[in-house]
Design a protein around this motif. Structure first.
Motif, short mmCIF file in Angstrom:
data_model
loop_
_atom_site.label_atom_id
_atom_site.label_comp_id
_atom_site.label_asym_id
_atom_site.label_seq_id
_atom_site.Cartn_x
_atom_site.Cartn_y
_atom_site.Cartn_z
N LYS A 8 -12.26 12.46 -3.39
CA LYS A 8 -11.51 11.22 -3.58
C LYS A 8 -12.32 9.99 -3.16
CE LYS A 8 -7.46 13.81 -2.08
NZ LYS A 8 -8.23 14.69 -1.19
N LEU A 9 -11.92 8.86 -3.73
CA LEU A 9 -12.52 7.57 -3.43
C LEU A 9 -11.44 6.66 -2.88
CD1 LEU A 9 -15.10 5.75 -3.81
CD2 LEU A 9 -14.06 5.05 -5.99
N TRP A 10 -11.73 6.00 -1.75
CA TRP A 10 -10.76 5.11 -1.10
C TRP A 10 -11.30 3.69 -1.20
CZ3 TRP A 10 -6.17 4.16 0.98
CH2 TRP A 10 -6.04 3.20 1.98
N SER A 16 -6.68 -6.28 3.86
CA SER A 16 -5.44 -5.72 3.31
C SER A 16 -4.94 -4.57 4.17
CB SER A 16 -5.68 -5.24 1.87
OG SER A 16 -4.53 -4.60 1.37
N SER A 17 -3.63 -4.37 4.17
CA SER A 17 -3.03 -3.24 4.89
C SER A 17 -2.76 -2.07 3.96
CB SER A 17 -1.72 -3.67 5.55
OG SER A 17 -0.78 -4.10 4.57
N VAL A 18 -3.17 -2.22 2.69
CA VAL A 18 -2.95 -1.19 1.68
C VAL A 18 -4.24 -0.96 0.90
CG1 VAL A 18 -1.65 -0.60 -0.40
CG2 VAL A 18 -0.52 -1.82 1.45
N GLY A 19 -4.53 0.31 0.60
CA GLY A 19 -5.71 0.64 -0.17
C GLY A 19 -5.37 1.55 -1.33
N TRP A 20 -6.34 1.72 -2.22
CA TRP A 20 -6.15 2.53 -3.42
C TRP A 20 -6.96 3.82 -3.28
CZ3 TRP A 20 -3.05 2.96 -7.41
CH2 TRP A 20 -3.46 3.68 -8.55
N LEU A 21 -6.32 4.96 -3.52
CA LEU A 21 -6.96 6.27 -3.43
C LEU A 21 -6.97 6.88 -4.82
CD1 LEU A 21 -8.08 8.34 -1.29
CD2 LEU A 21 -5.83 9.41 -1.39
N GLN A 22 -8.15 7.26 -5.29
CA GLN A 22 -8.27 7.88 -6.61
C GLN A 22 -9.34 8.96 -6.57
OE1 GLN A 22 -9.49 4.56 -9.19
NE2 GLN A 22 -11.55 5.45 -9.30
N PRO A 23 -9.35 9.86 -7.56
CA PRO A 23 -10.37 10.91 -7.57
C PRO A 23 -11.72 10.36 -8.00
CG PRO A 23 -8.99 11.08 -9.51
CD PRO A 23 -8.39 10.01 -8.66
N PRO A 29 -8.34 15.08 -11.97
CA PRO A 29 -7.30 14.13 -11.53
C PRO A 29 -6.08 14.80 -10.91
CG PRO A 29 -8.10 13.56 -13.73
CD PRO A 29 -8.69 14.91 -13.39
N ALA A 30 -5.88 16.10 -11.17
CA ALA A 30 -4.71 16.79 -10.61
C ALA A 30 -4.73 16.79 -9.09
CB ALA A 30 -4.66 18.23 -11.13
N GLY A 73 -4.32 7.20 -9.56
CA GLY A 73 -4.33 7.38 -8.11
C GLY A 73 -3.07 6.85 -7.49
N MET A 74 -3.18 6.35 -6.26
CA MET A 74 -2.00 5.82 -5.58
C MET A 74 -2.40 4.84 -4.49
SD MET A 74 -0.88 9.22 -3.45
CE MET A 74 -2.08 10.15 -2.47
N TRP A 75 -1.50 3.89 -4.25
CA TRP A 75 -1.66 2.97 -3.13
C TRP A 75 -1.18 3.66 -1.86
CZ3 TRP A 75 -4.43 -1.22 -3.91
CH2 TRP A 75 -4.45 -1.82 -5.17
N MET A 76 -1.95 3.48 -0.80
CA MET A 76 -1.58 4.08 0.48
C MET A 76 -1.77 3.08 1.61
SD MET A 76 -3.11 7.94 0.42
CE MET A 76 -2.52 8.20 2.09
N GLU A 77 -0.94 3.25 2.62
CA GLU A 77 -1.08 2.48 3.85
C GLU A 77 -2.49 2.66 4.43
OE1 GLU A 77 0.68 2.98 8.42
OE2 GLU A 77 1.16 4.43 6.85
N LYS A 78 -3.09 1.57 4.86
CA LYS A 78 -4.39 1.66 5.53
C LYS A 78 -4.16 2.13 6.97
CE LYS A 78 -8.33 -1.14 7.06
NZ LYS A 78 -8.88 -2.52 7.13
N VAL A 79 -4.82 3.20 7.34
CA VAL A 79 -4.68 3.74 8.69
C VAL A 79 -5.78 3.18 9.58
CG1 VAL A 79 -4.74 5.84 10.09
CG2 VAL A 79 -3.60 5.87 7.86
#
Length: 201
Positions: A8-10, A16-23, A29-30, A73-79
């Motif tokens: 995956k690529l982040w 930003s407090s949100v990032g994008w995660l994709q393969p 992509p599954a 992909g999906m947006w996720m909270e930045k940890v």
């Protein structure tokens, strides 16, 4: 831009407090469907995972001057994390120092080790159930002692950690070793301890 591992690529814009995660381009992509489903399942069970935020994908991803194609992909909270570790690796037969070194690093970064121990103890108590749903397990540690679970999806075969009883033991042992290291550095963090913390200076 941050590489989130072999699959995956982040991508997280600065500030930003949100990032994008994709393969990655070479990844099926599954993997994102499995990651999303596992995160949502764990969240419903009360495990500390990063939040998934629904929304359209970014229009573009740029790494310096190079554009990267946007994938599903999906947006996720930045940890916000001051360190991370894989409990399974820290629980290996010859890996005792990994846990100790990680705890020392977290202490140097100002992490609340007492709170971290409590959160690790809670996670340890639910490790058997957790391992029934995750294929991998990365722990990320915040300054306040918070623990977040990332990179949790089973692989394409659906294999989970609980399929291997020895792997479950290693996950528990890794957490045990971290808690033992905390007890050595901050004795008052140990359950039932009522004494004062020894002067480390």
């Amino acid at each position: 831009m941050k590489d989130a591992g072999s699959e995956k690529l982040w991508v997280c814009p600065q500030g930003s407090s949100v990032g994008w995660l994709q393969p990655h381009a070479s990844t099926n992509p599954a993997v994102m469907d499995r990651e999303r489903a596992t995160i949502k399942k764990l969240a419903g069970m009360g495990f500390p995972v990063a939040k998934v935020i629904e929304g359209p994908p970014p229009t573009s991803i740029t790494n310096g001057t190079t554009n990267v194609p946007v994938a599903s992909g999906m947006w996720m909270e930045k940890v916000e994390s001051l360190g991370s570790g894989k409990p399974k690796l820290m629980g290996g037969r010859f890996a005792g120092e990994k846990a100790t070194n990680l705890v020392k690093k977290l202490q140097a970064e100002g992490v609340d080790l007492g709170a971290l121990r409590k959160n690790l103890q809670s996670l340890h108590g639910n490790a058997d159930e957790l391992c029934k749903h995750v294929g991998e397990l990365d722990l990320y540690f915040g300054r306040d002692g918070q623990v977040k679970l990332l990179d949790v999806a089973p692989d394409h075969t659906g294999a989970v950690i609980a399929d291997d009883s020895e792997a479950v033991k290693q996950v528990k042992t890794g957490m045990d070793r971290m808690m033992a290291a905390i007890d050595q550095l901050v004795p008052a963090a140990a359950p039932g301890h009522t004494g004062r913390v020894a002067n480390a200076g």
